[in-house]
Design an enzyme around this catalytic site. Structure first.
Site, PDB file in Angstrom:
ATOM      1  CB  SER A  91      -0.844  -0.007   1.274  1.00  9.25           C
ATOM      2  OG  SER A  91      -1.434   1.260   1.497  1.00  9.25           O
ATOM      3  CE1 TYR A 124      -4.074  -2.405   5.194  1.00  6.20           C
ATOM      4  CE2 TYR A 124      -3.306  -0.158   4.865  1.00  6.20           C
ATOM      5  CZ  TYR A 124      -3.819  -1.332   4.349  1.00  6.20           C
ATOM      6  OH  TYR A 124      -4.051  -1.455   3.002  1.00  6.20           O
ATOM      7  CE  LYS A 139      -1.827  -4.340   3.226  1.00  4.87           C
ATOM      8  NZ  LYS A 139      -2.091  -5.456   2.309  1.00  4.87           N
TER       9      LYS A 139
HETATM   10  N1  NAP Z   1      -8.856  -0.180  -0.992  1.00  4.76           N
HETATM   11  C1  NAP Z   1      -7.769   0.542  -0.792  1.00  4.76           C
HETATM   12  O1  NAP Z   1      -7.835   1.782  -0.751  1.00  4.76           O
HETATM   13  C2  NAP Z   1      -6.435  -0.130  -0.638  1.00  4.76           C
HETATM   14  C3  NAP Z   1      -5.299   0.682  -0.627  1.00  4.76           C
HETATM   15  C4  NAP Z   1      -4.048   0.081  -0.488  1.00  4.76           C
HETATM   16  C5  NAP Z   1      -3.928  -1.287  -0.385  1.00  4.76           C
HETATM   17  N2  NAP Z   1      -5.061  -2.050  -0.374  1.00  4.76           N
HETATM   18  C6  NAP Z   1      -4.880  -3.497  -0.245  1.00  4.76           C
HETATM   19  O2  NAP Z   1      -5.552  -4.163  -1.291  1.00  4.76           O
HETATM   20  C7  NAP Z   1      -5.945  -5.464  -0.865  1.00  4.76           C
HETATM   21  C8  NAP Z   1      -7.423  -5.649  -1.184  1.00  4.76           C
HETATM   22  O3  NAP Z   1      -8.170  -4.711  -0.414  1.00  4.76           O
HETATM   23  P1  NAP Z   1      -9.637  -4.242  -0.813  1.00  4.76           P
HETATM   24  O4  NAP Z   1      -9.659  -2.785  -0.759  1.00  4.76           O
HETATM   25  O5  NAP Z   1     -10.063  -4.951  -2.034  1.00  4.76           O
HETATM   26  O6  NAP Z   1     -10.443  -4.767   0.476  1.00  4.76           O
HETATM   27  P2  NAP Z   1     -11.849  -5.496   0.630  1.00  4.76           P
HETATM   28  O7  NAP Z   1     -12.803  -5.031  -0.393  1.00  4.76           O
HETATM   29  O8  NAP Z   1     -12.198  -5.347   2.070  1.00  4.76           O
HETATM   30  O9  NAP Z   1     -11.485  -7.019   0.328  1.00  4.76           O
HETATM   31  C9  NAP Z   1     -10.637  -7.735   1.179  1.00  4.76           C
HETATM   32  C10 NAP Z   1     -10.589  -9.167   0.715  1.00  4.76           C
HETATM   33  O10 NAP Z   1      -9.721  -9.884   1.600  1.00  4.76           O
HETATM   34  C11 NAP Z   1     -10.384 -11.054   2.033  1.00  4.76           C
HETATM   35  N3  NAP Z   1      -9.981 -11.438   3.381  1.00  4.76           N
HETATM   36  C12 NAP Z   1      -9.887 -10.676   4.493  1.00  4.76           C
HETATM   37  N4  NAP Z   1      -9.521 -11.427   5.534  1.00  4.76           N
HETATM   38  C13 NAP Z   1      -9.386 -12.701   5.075  1.00  4.76           C
HETATM   39  C14 NAP Z   1      -9.033 -13.930   5.666  1.00  4.76           C
HETATM   40  N5  NAP Z   1      -8.722 -14.028   6.969  1.00  4.76           N
HETATM   41  N6  NAP Z   1      -9.003 -15.037   4.875  1.00  4.76           N
HETATM   42  C15 NAP Z   1      -9.317 -14.975   3.578  1.00  4.76           C
HETATM   43  N7  NAP Z   1      -9.659 -13.835   2.945  1.00  4.76           N
HETATM   44  C16 NAP Z   1      -9.689 -12.710   3.693  1.00  4.76           C
HETATM   45  C17 NAP Z   1     -11.849 -10.696   2.029  1.00  4.76           C
HETATM   46  O11 NAP Z   1     -12.601 -11.889   1.985  1.00  4.76           O
HETATM   47  P3  NAP Z   1     -14.046 -12.036   2.704  1.00  4.76           P
HETATM   48  O12 NAP Z   1     -14.706 -10.692   2.600  1.00  4.76           O
HETATM   49  O13 NAP Z   1     -14.689 -13.106   1.905  1.00  4.76           O
HETATM   50  O14 NAP Z   1     -13.752 -12.393   4.101  1.00  4.76           O
HETATM   51  C18 NAP Z   1     -11.945  -9.855   0.769  1.00  4.76           C
HETATM   52  O15 NAP Z   1     -12.095 -10.680  -0.351  1.00  4.76           O
HETATM   53  C19 NAP Z   1      -5.651  -5.536   0.635  1.00  4.76           C
HETATM   54  O16 NAP Z   1      -4.454  -6.244   0.828  1.00  4.76           O
HETATM   55  C20 NAP Z   1      -5.490  -4.075   1.024  1.00  4.76           C
HETATM   56  O17 NAP Z   1      -4.675  -3.908   2.147  1.00  4.76           O
HETATM   57  C21 NAP Z   1      -6.300  -1.507  -0.504  1.00  4.76           C
END
Ligand code: NAP
Length: 258
Positions: free
Chosen positions: A139, A152, A156
Site C-alpha cells: 500500500s 496496518y 504493508k
Molecule cells: N482499498 C484501498 O484503498 C487499498 C489501498 C491500499 C492497499 N489495499 C490493499 O488491497 C488489498 C485488497 O483490499 P480491498 O480494498 O479490495 O479490500 P476489501 O474489499 O475489504 O477485500 C478484502 C478481501 O480480503 C479477504 N480477506 C480478508 N480477511 C481474510 C481472511 N482471513 N481469509 C481470507 N480472505 C480474507 C476478504 O474476503 P471475505 O470478505 O470473503 O472475508 C476480501 O475478499 C488488501 O491487501 C489491502 O490492504 C487496498
C-alpha cells in the site's frame, strides 16, 4: 500472458476486480475468499467472460487448507501467476491510542502470515519450472504511514520488504515478484473508515493498472503516480513537516471490520 491465475481476496474489492479483469477464454482462475456468497458472485462474473473457475472459501490463516487448495489447483493447471490480495485494515478505535494488541495481532496474522500461506506452497514449484509471477499487496501506507493505522502500515511495509527481497532472490530462477501499492481505491475496505482520500479511483481502474504493471513485470506497481511521488518524497522531509503532512490523513473507523 499468464493464463492460470490464483487470487486471494477475490470475494471483494481489488481481488474481485482483478478476477474479472483477467477472466476470458483460455483463462483458468482459482478464486479464494471467506464469504462463499460473494465469492460465487465473482466466479459467476468471471465465467460469464469465458474463464474456467475453481473457487474455495478458505481463511488465508489456515495454512493446511491453503496448501491443499493451491497444490490441487496447480496439479490441474500449473499456476502462472499467484496474487495475494486478501487483507484487512484497522483504524485505532480510540483516537490518539495505538490499536488493541489482540486486534493488531489478528491483522498481522491475516496480512502477513496469510500472504505467506498463499505464496509459499507455489513459489518452489514456480522456481523449479523457471516461470511464474508472484504478486503481493502493499500500500502507499507502507511509505507514508497514516497516524491512525500504525499496524496496518507496518504490515504493508513488511510486505513491500518481503517482495523486494524475494524478487532479487528468485530472479535467477525466472520467477518475477511484484508488490502492488495502491493509494485509495473505492472498495469496502476504503469505505470502512473516513479520512481524506485524495485521488480515489475505482477498483476496475486499479485492476487495469495492476495488469499493465504485471505485463511489464514491474517491481513496485504503485498508483496514482502523484500520490506515490508524494508518499516517497515525504520520507525525506524534516520530521516536523512530515508529521504535519501525515496528520492530514487522520482517520475514524466508520464500519466494523468484517
Ligand atoms: N482499498 C484501498 O484503498 C487499498 C489501498 C491500499 C492497499 N489495499 C490493499 O488491497 C488489498 C485488497 O483490499 P480491498 O480494498 O479490495 O479490500 P476489501 O474489499 O475489504 O477485500 C478484502 C478481501 O480480503 C479477504 N480477506 C480478508 N480477511 C481474510 C481472511 N482471513 N481469509 C481470507 N480472505 C480474507 C476478504 O474476503 P471475505 O470478505 O470473503 O472475508 C476480501 O475478499 C488488501 O491487501 C489491502 O490492504 C487496498
Amino acid at each position: 500472458m499468464a493464463r492460470n491465475i490464483v487470487i486471494s481476496g477475490a470475494s471483494s474489492g481489488l481481488g474481485r476486480a482483478l478476477a474479472i479483469e483477467f477472466a476470458g477464454p483460455g483463462a483458468t482462475l482459482g478464486l479464494l475468499g471467506r464469504n462463499s456468497e460473494r465469492l460465487d458472485e465473482t466466479a459467476a462474473r468471471a465465467r460469464e467472460k469465458g474463464a474456467v473457475v475453481r473457487s474455495a472459501a478458505v481463511d488465508v490463516r489456515d495454512r493446511d487448507a491453503m496448501r491443499s487448495f493451491l497444490l490441487d489447483f496447480d496439479a490441474a493447471a500449473p499456476i502462472d501467476c499467484i496474487i495475494a490480495s486478501a487483507g484487512v485494515t484497522m483504524v485505532t478505535p480510540v483516537p490518539g491510542e495505538v490499536e488493541d494488541l489482540t486486534r493488531a495481532e489478528e491483522l498481522f496474522d491475516v496480512n502477513l502470515n496469510g500472504a505467506m500461506n498463499t505464496i509459499a506452497p507455489i513459489a518452489p514449484l514456480m522456481r523449479r519450472r523457471r516461470a511464474g509471477q508472484i504478486v503481493l499487496f502493499g500500500s502507499l501506507a507502507a511509505f507514508a504511514p497514516p497516524p491512525d493505522s500504525p499496524s496496518y502500515a507496518a504490515s504493508k511495509a513488511a510486505l513491500v520488504a518481503f517482495a523486494l527481497a524475494t524478487r532479487a532472490l528468485y530472479r535467477a530462477d525466472g520467477v518475477s515478484v511484484s508488490v502492488v501499492c495502491p493509494g485509495f481505491v473505492d472498495t469496502p475496505m476504503a469505505g470502512s473508515y473516513s479520512s481524506w482520500k485524495p485521488l480515489m479511483m475505482s477498483p476496475e481502474d486499479a485492476a487495469r493498472r495492476i495488469r499493465r504493471g504485471l505485463d511489464r513485470r514491474k517491481a513496485i506497481i504503485a498508483f496514482p503516480l502523484p500520490l506515490y511521488l508524494a508518499a516517497r518524497c515525504q520520507q525525506w522531509l524534516p520530521d516536523s513537516l512530515r508529521t504535519a503532512a501525515m496528520l492530514r490523513f487522520r482517520a475514524v473507523q466508520r464500519l466494523p471490520v468484517r
